[in-house]
Every structure is written in C-alpha cells, then in structure tokens.
Scaffold this motif. Structure first.
Motif, PDB file in Angstrom:
ATOM      1  N   PRO A  33       9.065 -25.908 -10.880  1.00 51.29           N
ATOM      2  CA  PRO A  33       8.310 -26.289 -12.083  1.00 51.29           C
ATOM      3  C   PRO A  33       8.542 -27.759 -12.382  1.00 51.29           C
ATOM      4  O   PRO A  33       9.597 -28.275 -12.043  1.00 51.29           O
ATOM      5  N   PRO A  34       7.626 -28.451 -12.928  1.00 47.95           N
ATOM      6  CA  PRO A  34       6.344 -27.990 -13.468  1.00 47.95           C
ATOM      7  C   PRO A  34       5.206 -28.135 -12.470  1.00 47.95           C
ATOM      8  O   PRO A  34       4.046 -28.062 -12.868  1.00 47.95           O
ATOM      9  N   ALA A  35       5.503 -28.335 -11.183  1.00 49.92           N
ATOM     10  CA  ALA A  35       4.444 -28.514 -10.183  1.00 49.92           C
ATOM     11  C   ALA A  35       3.545 -27.277 -10.136  1.00 49.92           C
ATOM     12  O   ALA A  35       4.044 -26.151 -10.160  1.00 49.92           O
ATOM     13  N   PRO A  36       2.226 -27.464 -10.068  1.00 50.70           N
ATOM     14  CA  PRO A  36       1.328 -26.307  -9.975  1.00 50.70           C
ATOM     15  C   PRO A  36       1.457 -25.646  -8.605  1.00 50.70           C
ATOM     16  O   PRO A  36       1.754 -26.311  -7.606  1.00 50.70           O
ATOM     17  N   ASP A  37       1.261 -24.370  -8.554  1.00 51.11           N
ATOM     18  CA  ASP A  37       1.287 -23.640  -7.284  1.00 51.11           C
ATOM     19  C   ASP A  37      -0.155 -23.350  -6.904  1.00 51.11           C
ATOM     20  O   ASP A  37      -0.706 -22.320  -7.238  1.00 51.11           O
ATOM     21  N   ASP A  38      -0.781 -24.320  -6.230  1.00 49.88           N
ATOM     22  CA  ASP A  38      -2.180 -24.170  -5.845  1.00 49.88           C
ATOM     23  C   ASP A  38      -2.332 -23.881  -4.351  1.00 49.88           C
ATOM     24  O   ASP A  38      -3.374 -24.089  -3.769  1.00 49.88           O
ATOM     25  N   THR A  39      -1.265 -23.360  -3.742  1.00 56.40           N
ATOM     26  CA  THR A  39      -1.291 -23.033  -2.322  1.00 56.40           C
ATOM     27  C   THR A  39      -2.299 -21.923  -2.064  1.00 56.40           C
ATOM     28  O   THR A  39      -2.293 -20.907  -2.750  1.00 56.40           O
ATOM     29  N   ASP A  40      -3.166 -22.121  -1.078  1.00 57.58           N
ATOM     30  CA  ASP A  40      -4.120 -21.063  -0.755  1.00 57.58           C
ATOM     31  C   ASP A  40      -3.939 -20.544   0.670  1.00 57.58           C
ATOM     32  O   ASP A  40      -4.744 -19.771   1.158  1.00 57.58           O
ATOM     33  N   TRP A  41      -2.843 -20.939   1.331  1.00 62.10           N
ATOM     34  CA  TRP A  41      -2.501 -20.410   2.665  1.00 62.10           C
ATOM     35  C   TRP A  41      -0.986 -20.421   2.753  1.00 62.10           C
ATOM     36  O   TRP A  41      -0.358 -21.486   2.725  1.00 62.10           O
ATOM     37  N   ILE A  42      -0.386 -19.232   2.811  1.00 63.77           N
ATOM     38  CA  ILE A  42       1.070 -19.084   2.799  1.00 63.77           C
ATOM     39  C   ILE A  42       1.465 -18.261   4.010  1.00 63.77           C
ATOM     40  O   ILE A  42       0.890 -17.196   4.258  1.00 63.77           O
ATOM     41  N   VAL A  43       2.458 -18.745   4.770  1.00 58.40           N
ATOM     42  CA  VAL A  43       2.921 -18.048   5.965  1.00 58.40           C
ATOM     43  C   VAL A  43       4.335 -17.528   5.729  1.00 58.40           C
ATOM     44  O   VAL A  43       5.198 -18.252   5.232  1.00 58.40           O
ATOM     45  N   LEU A  44       4.544 -16.263   6.116  1.00 59.27           N
ATOM     46  CA  LEU A  44       5.853 -15.634   6.024  1.00 59.27           C
ATOM     47  C   LEU A  44       6.423 -15.425   7.417  1.00 59.27           C
ATOM     48  O   LEU A  44       5.701 -15.014   8.340  1.00 59.27           O
ATOM     49  N   PHE A  50       5.195 -10.331  -2.873  1.00 53.69           N
ATOM     50  CA  PHE A  50       5.309  -8.881  -2.695  1.00 53.69           C
ATOM     51  C   PHE A  50       5.787  -8.572  -1.268  1.00 53.69           C
ATOM     52  O   PHE A  50       6.770  -7.851  -1.075  1.00 53.69           O
ATOM     53  N   TYR A  51       5.096  -9.116  -0.268  1.00 54.71           N
ATOM     54  CA  TYR A  51       5.468  -8.814   1.121  1.00 54.71           C
ATOM     55  C   TYR A  51       6.773  -9.488   1.522  1.00 54.71           C
ATOM     56  O   TYR A  51       7.535  -8.938   2.316  1.00 54.71           O
ATOM     57  N   ARG A  52       7.085 -10.647   0.969  1.00 53.80           N
ATOM     58  CA  ARG A  52       8.372 -11.298   1.264  1.00 53.80           C
ATOM     59  C   ARG A  52       9.510 -10.381   0.835  1.00 53.80           C
ATOM     60  O   ARG A  52      10.443 -10.135   1.591  1.00 53.80           O
ATOM     61  N   GLU A  53       9.395  -9.834  -0.376  1.00 49.61           N
ATOM     62  CA  GLU A  53      10.435  -8.939  -0.884  1.00 49.61           C
ATOM     63  C   GLU A  53      10.441  -7.605  -0.142  1.00 49.61           C
ATOM     64  O   GLU A  53      11.498  -7.102   0.226  1.00 49.61           O
ATOM     65  N   LEU A  54       9.271  -7.005   0.041  1.00 51.69           N
ATOM     66  CA  LEU A  54       9.185  -5.687   0.669  1.00 51.69           C
ATOM     67  C   LEU A  54       9.745  -5.706   2.086  1.00 51.69           C
ATOM     68  O   LEU A  54      10.469  -4.797   2.492  1.00 51.69           O
ATOM     69  N   LEU A  55       9.425  -6.751   2.856  1.00 48.41           N
ATOM     70  CA  LEU A  55       9.762  -6.779   4.279  1.00 48.41           C
ATOM     71  C   LEU A  55      10.954  -7.676   4.615  1.00 48.41           C
ATOM     72  O   LEU A  55      11.326  -7.784   5.778  1.00 48.41           O
ATOM     73  N   GLY A  56      11.546  -8.316   3.614  1.00 52.96           N
ATOM     74  CA  GLY A  56      12.707  -9.170   3.883  1.00 52.96           C
ATOM     75  C   GLY A  56      12.351 -10.407   4.685  1.00 52.96           C
ATOM     76  O   GLY A  56      13.122 -10.853   5.534  1.00 52.96           O
ATOM     77  N   LEU A  57      11.192 -10.986   4.430  1.00 50.73           N
ATOM     78  CA  LEU A  57      10.732 -12.177   5.143  1.00 50.73           C
ATOM     79  C   LEU A  57      11.096 -13.422   4.350  1.00 50.73           C
ATOM     80  O   LEU A  57      11.646 -13.328   3.253  1.00 50.73           O
ATOM     81  N   HIS A  58      10.780 -14.585   4.905  1.00 54.62           N
ATOM     82  CA  HIS A  58      10.975 -15.838   4.162  1.00 54.62           C
ATOM     83  C   HIS A  58       9.797 -16.765   4.437  1.00 54.62           C
ATOM     84  O   HIS A  58       9.043 -16.573   5.388  1.00 54.62           O
ATOM     85  N   TYR A  59       9.665 -17.763   3.561  1.00 55.07           N
ATOM     86  CA  TYR A  59       8.538 -18.687   3.672  1.00 55.07           C
ATOM     87  C   TYR A  59       8.706 -19.663   4.820  1.00 55.07           C
ATOM     88  O   TYR A  59       9.817 -20.115   5.113  1.00 55.07           O
ATOM     89  N   ARG A  60       7.591 -20.023   5.428  1.00 60.99           N
ATOM     90  CA  ARG A  60       7.560 -21.119   6.378  1.00 60.99           C
ATOM     91  C   ARG A  60       7.902 -22.384   5.594  1.00 60.99           C
ATOM     92  O   ARG A  60       7.488 -22.546   4.445  1.00 60.99           O
ATOM     93  N   PRO A  61       8.686 -23.303   6.189  1.00 56.57           N
ATOM     94  CA  PRO A  61       8.990 -24.543   5.474  1.00 56.57           C
ATOM     95  C   PRO A  61       7.707 -25.202   4.959  1.00 56.57           C
ATOM     96  O   PRO A  61       6.725 -25.334   5.684  1.00 56.57           O
ATOM     97  N   GLY A  62       7.739 -25.546   3.683  1.00 55.13           N
ATOM     98  CA  GLY A  62       6.583 -26.142   3.029  1.00 55.13           C
ATOM     99  C   GLY A  62       5.752 -25.145   2.245  1.00 55.13           C
ATOM    100  O   GLY A  62       4.915 -25.528   1.438  1.00 55.13           O
ATOM    101  N   ASP A  63       5.957 -23.842   2.485  1.00 57.11           N
ATOM    102  CA  ASP A  63       5.197 -22.811   1.780  1.00 57.11           C
ATOM    103  C   ASP A  63       5.990 -22.172   0.645  1.00 57.11           C
ATOM    104  O   ASP A  63       5.500 -21.255  -0.009  1.00 57.11           O
ATOM    105  N   GLU A  64       7.205 -22.641   0.398  1.00 58.34           N
ATOM    106  CA  GLU A  64       8.030 -22.082  -0.671  1.00 58.34           C
ATOM    107  C   GLU A  64       7.357 -22.290  -2.025  1.00 58.34           C
ATOM    108  O   GLU A  64       6.476 -23.121  -2.180  1.00 58.34           O
ATOM    109  N   VAL A  65       7.820 -21.531  -3.013  1.00 59.14           N
ATOM    110  CA  VAL A  65       7.325 -21.680  -4.382  1.00 59.14           C
ATOM    111  C   VAL A  65       7.716 -23.075  -4.863  1.00 59.14           C
ATOM    112  O   VAL A  65       8.882 -23.451  -4.796  1.00 59.14           O
ATOM    113  N   PRO A  66       6.746 -23.871  -5.338  1.00 60.04           N
ATOM    114  CA  PRO A  66       7.090 -25.217  -5.801  1.00 60.04           C
ATOM    115  C   PRO A  66       7.906 -25.158  -7.099  1.00 60.04           C
ATOM    116  O   PRO A  66       7.706 -24.256  -7.912  1.00 60.04           O
TER     117      PRO A  66
END
Length: 136
Positions: free
Chosen positions: A40-51, A22-38
């Motif tokens: 498929p089929p890898a699970p997305d169990d990230t519990d700390w994401i930096v923009l 939501f905030y990535r799209e709203l504010l035009g930000l991007h993920y810190r390397p390693g925090d991108e959406v994994p």
C-alpha cells in the motif's frame, strides 16, 4: 519428434488478484517475481498473475476479464469450459481440503464423497470456475 509442453493453465477472472490468492493459498503456490501483491498505497492493477510451485515451475496463471460470466454448472445455461482436478491421498484429507477450500471462499457444488469408486467434491472457486477435490 518434439512435442509442445504445457506451460501452465490460465483462468479468467473478474478480480484476478483475489482468484490468484485463492489458488496460492489452496495449493501452496507462490507468486512469480514481480507478480506479488504491491505494498500500500500502490494500486493493484495487475491483470496477469503467474503462480509457481516450489521448483519455480509455472502452475497457474490468472488474467483479468471484467465481463466474465461465471459458470452455472451443473446447469448448462453458462457451461463450464474447463475444470481442474486436485488429488488427495485419502478420505480424511479430502474432507480437510474441502473445508480449507470453503474457508478460502470456494462454494460446494456437488458432494460425491461417499462414492466407493471415486470419492470427490466438486467446488466452485471464488470466480465460479468448477474444480474437483478427489481421492486418487
């Protein structure tokens, strides 16, 4: 004298990926390397994401908090404990960004867009955190 410098603001979320998106799209930000959406089929169990912003500065972090109870603002039953203000240049852009925020999943909480001194919209993000879009 040396002072601490704010690194970023961190928000709790029941679904950290959805709130980060939501905030990535709203504010035009991007993920810190390693925090991108994994991929498929890898699970997305990230519990700390930096923009990051375009200059690679940390702007916002989202951390998993499964038991989070959303704010009920303007009721104080579950008070808002933090909110962010996002500035836009004029009233036309205020309405454009309000519509974008709603399309991304935000909920309108208060409309003060006709206030002559400080036009603004108070919105709730998808996890219920209030934020303001304001002309300034």
């Amino acid at each position: 004298m040396t002072y601490p410098v704010l690194s970023c603001t961190a928000l709790d979320a029941r679904d950290p990926r959805a709130l980060a998106e939501f905030y990535r799209e709203l504010l035009g930000l991007h993920y810190r390397p390693g925090d991108e959406v994994p991929p498929p089929p890898a699970p997305d169990d990230t519990d700390w994401i930096v923009l990051l912003d375009a200059e690679e500065h940390r702007v916002l972090a989202v951390q998993g908090k499964p038991e989070l109870r959303p704010s009920t603002w303007p009721s104080e039953e579950i008070p808002m404990q933090l909110h962010m203000d996002f500035r836009v240049p004029d009233a036309a852009e205020l309405e454009t960004q309000r519509a974008r925020a709603e399309a991304l999943g935000a909920t309108p909480l208060m409309d003060r867009s006709h206030d002559p001194d400080e036009p603004l919209h108070v919105m709730g993000d998808p996890e219920g955190h209030p934020f303001c879009l304001l002309v300034g």
